[in-house]
Design a protein around this motif. Sequence first.
Motif, short mmCIF file in Angstrom:
data_model
loop_
_atom_site.label_atom_id
_atom_site.label_comp_id
_atom_site.label_asym_id
_atom_site.label_seq_id
_atom_site.Cartn_x
_atom_site.Cartn_y
_atom_site.Cartn_z
N VAL A 179 1.20 1.40 17.35
CA VAL A 179 0.79 2.80 17.26
C VAL A 179 -0.62 2.89 16.71
CG1 VAL A 179 1.29 5.01 16.13
CG2 VAL A 179 3.17 3.58 16.98
N ARG A 180 -1.38 3.83 17.22
CA ARG A 180 -2.77 4.01 16.78
C ARG A 180 -2.84 4.38 15.29
NH1 ARG A 180 -5.03 9.25 19.82
NH2 ARG A 180 -6.81 8.80 18.48
N ASP A 181 -4.00 4.15 14.69
CA ASP A 181 -4.20 4.47 13.29
C ASP A 181 -4.22 5.98 13.06
OD1 ASP A 181 -4.43 1.78 12.67
OD2 ASP A 181 -6.61 1.76 12.85
N HIS A 182 -3.86 6.37 11.85
CA HIS A 182 -3.94 7.78 11.48
C HIS A 182 -5.39 8.25 11.53
CE1 HIS A 182 0.15 7.41 10.24
NE2 HIS A 182 -0.10 6.71 9.15
N GLU A 183 -5.56 9.53 11.79
CA GLU A 183 -6.89 10.13 11.76
C GLU A 183 -6.98 11.03 10.53
OE1 GLU A 183 -7.13 12.11 15.51
OE2 GLU A 183 -7.36 10.26 16.65
N VAL A 184 -7.31 10.41 9.41
CA VAL A 184 -7.33 11.11 8.13
C VAL A 184 -8.73 10.98 7.53
CG1 VAL A 184 -6.31 11.28 5.84
CG2 VAL A 184 -4.89 10.57 7.78
N PRO A 185 -9.42 12.08 7.30
CA PRO A 185 -10.79 12.02 6.80
C PRO A 185 -10.85 11.66 5.32
CG PRO A 185 -10.11 14.30 6.96
CD PRO A 185 -8.99 13.48 7.55
N PHE A 186 -11.99 11.20 4.89
CA PHE A 186 -12.27 10.95 3.47
C PHE A 186 -12.25 12.30 2.75
CE2 PHE A 186 -15.21 10.60 -0.08
CZ PHE A 186 -14.79 9.42 -0.68
N PRO A 187 -11.73 12.40 1.52
CA PRO A 187 -11.19 11.33 0.67
C PRO A 187 -9.69 11.11 0.83
CG PRO A 187 -11.34 13.33 -0.60
CD PRO A 187 -11.84 13.67 0.78
N PHE A 188 -9.05 11.89 1.72
CA PHE A 188 -7.60 11.76 1.87
C PHE A 188 -7.21 10.40 2.44
CE2 PHE A 188 -8.63 16.34 2.80
CZ PHE A 188 -8.30 16.79 1.53
N SER A 189 -8.17 9.73 3.08
CA SER A 189 -7.88 8.42 3.69
C SER A 189 -7.73 7.30 2.66
CB SER A 189 -9.00 8.06 4.67
OG SER A 189 -10.26 8.03 4.01
N ILE A 190 -8.12 7.54 1.41
CA ILE A 190 -8.02 6.52 0.37
C ILE A 190 -6.57 6.46 -0.11
CG2 ILE A 190 -8.83 5.75 -1.89
CD1 ILE A 190 -11.41 7.28 -1.39
N ARG A 191 -5.86 5.45 0.31
CA ARG A 191 -4.43 5.38 0.02
C ARG A 191 -4.13 5.27 -1.47
NH1 ARG A 191 -0.85 4.33 4.41
NH2 ARG A 191 -1.96 4.09 6.39
N ARG A 192 -5.03 4.69 -2.22
CA ARG A 192 -4.77 4.55 -3.65
C ARG A 192 -4.61 5.92 -4.30
NH1 ARG A 192 -3.61 -0.46 -6.40
NH2 ARG A 192 -3.34 0.20 -8.56
N ASN A 193 -5.30 6.92 -3.77
CA ASN A 193 -5.19 8.26 -4.31
C ASN A 193 -3.78 8.83 -4.15
OD1 ASN A 193 -7.87 8.31 -5.06
ND2 ASN A 193 -8.55 9.36 -3.21
N VAL A 194 -3.03 8.31 -3.16
CA VAL A 194 -1.67 8.78 -2.95
C VAL A 194 -0.81 8.49 -4.19
CG1 VAL A 194 0.38 8.59 -1.49
CG2 VAL A 194 -1.89 8.54 -0.46
N GLN A 205 0.83 -1.20 0.00
CA GLN A 205 0.00 0.00 0.00
C GLN A 205 0.87 1.25 0.00
OE1 GLN A 205 -2.53 -0.49 3.52
NE2 GLN A 205 -4.24 -1.00 2.17
N HIS A 206 0.32 2.34 -0.52
CA HIS A 206 1.03 3.61 -0.49
C HIS A 206 1.11 4.13 0.95
CE1 HIS A 206 1.12 4.12 -4.82
NE2 HIS A 206 -0.19 3.94 -4.90
N TYR A 207 2.29 4.59 1.34
CA TYR A 207 2.39 5.35 2.58
C TYR A 207 1.96 6.78 2.29
CZ TYR A 207 5.04 1.83 5.24
OH TYR A 207 5.44 0.71 5.92
N PHE A 208 1.35 7.40 3.28
CA PHE A 208 1.05 8.82 3.16
C PHE A 208 2.37 9.58 3.15
CE2 PHE A 208 -2.93 7.36 5.33
CZ PHE A 208 -3.81 7.68 4.32
#
Length: 312
Positions: free
Chosen positions: A151-166, A115-118
């Motif tokens: 470590v806890r999950d990132h808190e990234v709202p939609f649509p930025f949370s869609i890793r494929r968009n990275v 998967q893409h890392y942010f």
Amino acid sequence: MLRRILLVTALAGGAGFGLFWWLTIPAVVAANALPSYQPDLANGLTTFNAGGCSACHAVPNQPDRLKLGGGLAIPSAFGTFYVPNISPDPNDGIGRWSEADFVTALQKGTSPAGQHYFPALPYTSYQRARVEDIRDLFAYLKTLAPVAGKVRDHEVPFPFSIRRNVGIWKWLFMDGKPFTPDAAQPVRWNRGAYLVNSLGHCAECHSPRNFLGGIIGSQRFAGGPDPEGEGWVPNITQKGLADWSAKDIAYFLETGQMPEGDSAGGAMARVIKNTSQLSPQDRAAIADYIKSLPPVEGPPRPPKKAKSDDKS
């Protein structure tokens, strides 16, 4: 006619999705692309300090900078990112990673899971690093103590949370090119240019960004709003550091002390804990390169409220 329109629309949609899927395929470094290599642990330590790994990955609010359990919160305009555990712990850290996994993460921004890392991980700078340095860093990290704790999950709202968009973001802002020395410059200057633009990832904080979060190339190193949302990161071109000598810059990287008597604060204080561990030669090289940066006008800075807001 309507059926034709629907068919054309469906075909265009399918083609568009196919193009999107192709452009966003996460890149990886294959294990067989890495030739046999004997890691240099001393260089791995240098790479660790140059990259400022402990500044973000050390467990917050404890004194051991080598306890790399992560957990630091990094706020941004796109959400809050939590720095991962990069200790050798096999369950919560990178203990089960292969060398190719690690090189892929730093140079391609792709996880072992594919998967893409942010881009909170500054792989746009790490892509410039020598593969040998990254392999040495991986070997050094494996010598450190494992730290348990997920470590806890990132808190990234939609649509930025869609890793494929990275993948589209990478297509726009990553070119995959390694650092290239300037033959017209001396060896020390090139060493500084390499450290600043690759491992040190200085431009990631010291440059303004556009609405997509990409560095504005024409204002590279010209400062801007702090990526973490508070304060202002200074301009480190000659527009901002004209009164500093190369010796002043090197001394700042060692001690955090500025020529006017102030000291580094905020995130930069964490960075100094790492640069202070570099050799005097590497600090001098970084200083030579930064001092050579031509003056670049950065974005207008808002009125300064209080000294504590300045993350110089």
